[in-house]
Design a protein around this motif. Structure first.
Motif, PDB file in Angstrom:
ATOM      1  N   THR A   1      30.018 130.362  56.819  1.00 34.12           N
ATOM      2  CA  THR A   1      30.635 130.883  58.039  1.00 34.12           C
ATOM      3  C   THR A   1      31.086 129.808  59.022  1.00 34.12           C
ATOM      4  N   GLU A   2      30.691 128.573  58.838  1.00 34.31           N
ATOM      5  CA  GLU A   2      31.075 127.515  59.777  1.00 34.31           C
ATOM      6  C   GLU A   2      31.327 126.214  59.014  1.00 34.31           C
ATOM      7  N   GLY A   3      31.872 125.248  59.769  1.00 34.49           N
ATOM      8  CA  GLY A   3      32.138 123.933  59.212  1.00 34.49           C
ATOM      9  C   GLY A   3      33.626 123.669  59.100  1.00 34.49           C
ATOM     10  N   ALA A   4      33.987 122.459  58.740  1.00 34.66           N
ATOM     11  CA  ALA A   4      35.391 122.054  58.623  1.00 34.66           C
ATOM     12  C   ALA A   4      36.079 122.828  57.509  1.00 34.66           C
ATOM     13  N   ASP A   5      37.301 123.284  57.776  1.00 32.40           N
ATOM     14  CA  ASP A   5      38.026 124.060  56.778  1.00 32.40           C
ATOM     15  C   ASP A   5      38.560 123.194  55.646  1.00 32.40           C
ATOM     16  N   VAL A   6      38.665 121.891  55.857  1.00 31.71           N
ATOM     17  CA  VAL A   6      39.214 121.001  54.831  1.00 31.71           C
ATOM     18  C   VAL A   6      38.126 120.363  53.989  1.00 31.71           C
ATOM     19  N   TYR A   7      36.879 120.741  54.239  1.00 27.80           N
ATOM     20  CA  TYR A   7      35.765 120.078  53.563  1.00 27.80           C
ATOM     21  C   TYR A   7      34.716 121.118  53.220  1.00 27.80           C
ATOM     22  N   GLY A   8      34.319 121.163  51.948  1.00 32.81           N
ATOM     23  CA  GLY A   8      33.365 122.171  51.514  1.00 32.81           C
ATOM     24  C   GLY A   8      31.941 121.838  51.906  1.00 32.81           C
ATOM     25  N   SER A   9      31.070 122.832  51.696  1.00 36.17           N
ATOM     26  CA  SER A   9      29.636 122.566  51.739  1.00 36.17           C
ATOM     27  C   SER A   9      29.228 122.268  50.301  1.00 36.17           C
ATOM     28  N   PHE A  10      28.504 121.180  50.099  1.00 36.23           N
ATOM     29  CA  PHE A  10      28.149 120.757  48.753  1.00 36.23           C
ATOM     30  C   PHE A  10      26.641 120.925  48.569  1.00 36.23           C
ATOM     31  N   LEU A  11      26.275 121.989  47.860  1.00 35.17           N
ATOM     32  CA  LEU A  11      24.864 122.235  47.612  1.00 35.17           C
ATOM     33  C   LEU A  11      24.368 121.306  46.512  1.00 35.17           C
ATOM     34  N   ILE A  12      23.330 120.537  46.832  1.00 38.80           N
ATOM     35  CA  ILE A  12      22.750 119.629  45.839  1.00 38.80           C
ATOM     36  C   ILE A  12      21.356 120.078  45.416  1.00 38.80           C
ATOM     37  N   GLY A  13      20.871 121.170  46.007  1.00 38.82           N
ATOM     38  CA  GLY A  13      19.554 121.641  45.628  1.00 38.82           C
ATOM     39  C   GLY A  13      19.310 123.073  46.046  1.00 38.82           C
ATOM     40  N   ILE A  14      18.637 123.820  45.187  1.00 40.50           N
ATOM     41  CA  ILE A  14      18.140 125.152  45.514  1.00 40.50           C
ATOM     42  C   ILE A  14      16.674 125.169  45.113  1.00 40.50           C
ATOM     43  N   HIS A  15      15.812 125.491  46.070  1.00 39.30           N
ATOM     44  CA  HIS A  15      14.375 125.531  45.812  1.00 39.30           C
ATOM     45  C   HIS A  15      13.865 126.957  45.972  1.00 39.30           C
ATOM     46  N   ILE A  16      13.052 127.377  45.038  1.00 34.70           N
ATOM     47  CA  ILE A  16      12.326 128.632  45.142  1.00 34.70           C
ATOM     48  C   ILE A  16      10.901 128.280  45.557  1.00 34.70           C
ATOM     49  N   LEU A  17      10.464 128.831  46.690  1.00 34.93           N
ATOM     50  CA  LEU A  17       9.219 128.397  47.312  1.00 34.93           C
ATOM     51  C   LEU A  17       8.175 129.516  47.339  1.00 34.93           C
ATOM     52  N   ASP A  18       6.899 129.085  47.430  1.00 41.65           N
ATOM     53  CA  ASP A  18       5.828 130.052  47.688  1.00 41.65           C
ATOM     54  C   ASP A  18       5.588 130.117  49.191  1.00 41.65           C
ATOM     55  N   LYS A  19       4.620 130.897  49.639  1.00 40.45           N
ATOM     56  CA  LYS A  19       4.431 131.106  51.076  1.00 40.45           C
ATOM     57  C   LYS A  19       3.951 129.860  51.807  1.00 40.45           C
ATOM     58  N   ASP A  20       3.446 128.849  51.071  1.00 40.64           N
ATOM     59  CA  ASP A  20       3.011 127.592  51.682  1.00 40.64           C
ATOM     60  C   ASP A  20       4.102 126.525  51.658  1.00 40.64           C
ATOM     61  N   GLY A  21       5.280 126.878  51.164  1.00 38.00           N
ATOM     62  CA  GLY A  21       6.384 125.937  51.106  1.00 38.00           C
ATOM     63  C   GLY A  21       6.394 125.072  49.860  1.00 38.00           C
ATOM     64  N   ASN A  22       5.514 125.351  48.926  1.00 34.42           N
ATOM     65  CA  ASN A  22       5.487 124.593  47.674  1.00 34.42           C
ATOM     66  C   ASN A  22       6.626 125.041  46.759  1.00 34.42           C
ATOM     67  N   ILE A  23       7.195 124.096  46.037  1.00 36.56           N
ATOM     68  CA  ILE A  23       8.329 124.386  45.161  1.00 36.56           C
ATOM     69  C   ILE A  23       7.825 124.989  43.852  1.00 36.56           C
ATOM     70  N   LEU A  24       8.261 126.219  43.589  1.00 31.25           N
ATOM     71  CA  LEU A  24       7.919 126.872  42.322  1.00 31.25           C
ATOM     72  C   LEU A  24       8.946 126.557  41.241  1.00 31.25           C
ATOM     73  N   LYS A  25      10.194 126.433  41.667  1.00 31.39           N
ATOM     74  CA  LYS A  25      11.264 126.054  40.735  1.00 31.39           C
ATOM     75  C   LYS A  25      12.373 125.380  41.517  1.00 31.39           C
ATOM     76  N   GLU A  26      12.974 124.369  40.900  1.00 32.78           N
ATOM     77  CA  GLU A  26      14.021 123.590  41.564  1.00 32.78           C
ATOM     78  C   GLU A  26      15.271 123.552  40.700  1.00 32.78           C
ATOM     79  N   PHE A  27      16.416 123.745  41.365  1.00 36.47           N
ATOM     80  CA  PHE A  27      17.710 123.539  40.739  1.00 36.47           C
ATOM     81  C   PHE A  27      18.350 122.337  41.444  1.00 36.47           C
ATOM     82  N   ASP A  28      18.439 121.209  40.762  1.00 33.81           N
ATOM     83  CA  ASP A  28      19.003 120.005  41.383  1.00 33.81           C
ATOM     84  C   ASP A  28      20.517 119.990  41.232  1.00 33.81           C
TER      85      ASP A  28
END
Length: 337
Positions: A242-269
């Motif tokens: 919804t925001e950011g420069a129109d000429v430049y994308g958002s580049f996702l380099i990581g998706i983390h699936i977390l538990d309630k303590d913030g620990n990483i259960l699975k990572e997509f790099d």
């Protein structure tokens, strides 16, 4: 020395706005020139497609968001609309430069500028670019409606040649010559205050430029995460930039699936995201979320349903939240209900 106030012929008013007429005219005609003559920007699914640029307006448009959303979800209608819009810009811009039916074309300038203001007035990384173009175009169109064209215009040429149509009442409203209202002071004052009010309102609405805290939604990317759910081997969610420069994308380099303590259960790099199967991404609009060379690329205005394979996760019942990580270091976390 005593100064007196004298009225001047209407053709002199049109003469004084010659540079304004030519610059505004080229501003709109050049859109046609860039998109079709210098380069074809009407080819869907190719870089620079004008429909995708139009999609960038969607997240924070004012008042016309339903129209934009309809078009970006109907590619054929979008393509036709962009063609018509560009032809209108070409005709209006060229006629303003030539000074032909100047007052009618000034209404076109006013309308096009209003569309730019409402659709993209929130864009501009440094100088509130689109907002300035919009409000100045509206003011410029209003001025040209008042003055018409003077010497160095086709309207003036036809008037001097005493063409029959220039003697008609409608020509004063649509062409040039004496302004059709005998005493335009109230008209000018009211119109000017309305435009000034629109300028202040949109400046505040889009940027907080009148009071409070200034903000610029074009500076850094913002993602909205919603509709998260997991079932068996899949974790699905909706992502919307919804925001950011129109000429430049958002580049996702990581998706983390977390538990309630913030620990990483699975990572997509970044490597996994750059090779995410196309069938795992269902795009809603013309601007598309898609795997890039080193990341998952999310253009401005893009919205998609993303499916992640979590079949190899051992503790699926402890999934609590989802975190997305941009290459800039910005993170977005959303609770999984």
């Amino acid at each position: 020395m005593k100064h007196t106030i004298n009225s001047q012929p209407s053709d002199m008013a049109g003469l004084y706005t010659l540079s304004l007429r030519m610059v505004i005219g080229w501003t709109y005609f050049s859109a046609f020139w860039r998109r079709l003559i210098l380069e074809n920007k009407f080819i869907p699914d190719e870089n620079g497609y004008i429909g995708e640029k139009f999609n960038h307006f969607l997240p924070n448009a004012l008042g016309i968001k339903p129209i934009i959303e309809y078009l970006v979800t109907h590619p054929d209608a979008l393509h036709r609309s962009m063609m018509i819009f560009t032809i209108v810009e070409a005709v209006v811009g060229l006629f303003i430069i030539l000074g032909l039916f100047t007052r009618l074309m000034s209404i076109g300038i006013f309308s096009l500028a209003l569309g730019i203001l409402l659709g993209s007035g929130w864009l501009g990384t440094t100088c509130l670019d689109e907002w300035q173009i919009g409000v100045l175009g509206i003011a410029g169109g209003f001025v040209l409606f008042l003055t018409g064209s003077g010497p160095y215009s086709l309207d003036y040429y036809f008037i001097k040649k005493n063409k029959n149509f220039t003697q008609k009442g409608w020509f004063q409203w649509l062409g040039s010559g004496n302004f059709p209202i005998s005493n335009p002071k109230a008209f000018v004052l009211v119109g000017s205050f309305i435009i000034f009010g629109l300028t202040l309102f949109t400046n505040q609405y889009f940027h907080g430029g009148v009071w409070g805290t200034l903000h610029n939604k074009s500076v850094k990317p913002k993602l909205e995460i919603s509709n998260i759910f997991h079932h068996n081997s899949d974790l699905k969610f909706e992502v919307y930039r919804t925001e950011g420069a129109d000429v430049y994308g958002s580049f996702l380099i990581g998706i983390h699936i977390l538990d309630k303590d913030g620990n990483i259960l699975k990572e997509f790099d970044h490597k996994k995201l750059s090779t995410l199967p196309k069938e795992s991404i269902k795009n809603h609009y013309v601007a598309k979320v898609k795997p890039g060379k080193h990341s998952l690329v999310i253009p401005l205005g893009a919205k998609a349903d993303v499916t992640l394979d979590i079949d190899d996760m051992l503790i699926k019942n402890e999934i609590y939240s989802l975190k997305l990580i941009d290459v800039s270091g910005i993170e977005w976390i959303e609770r999984i209900e």
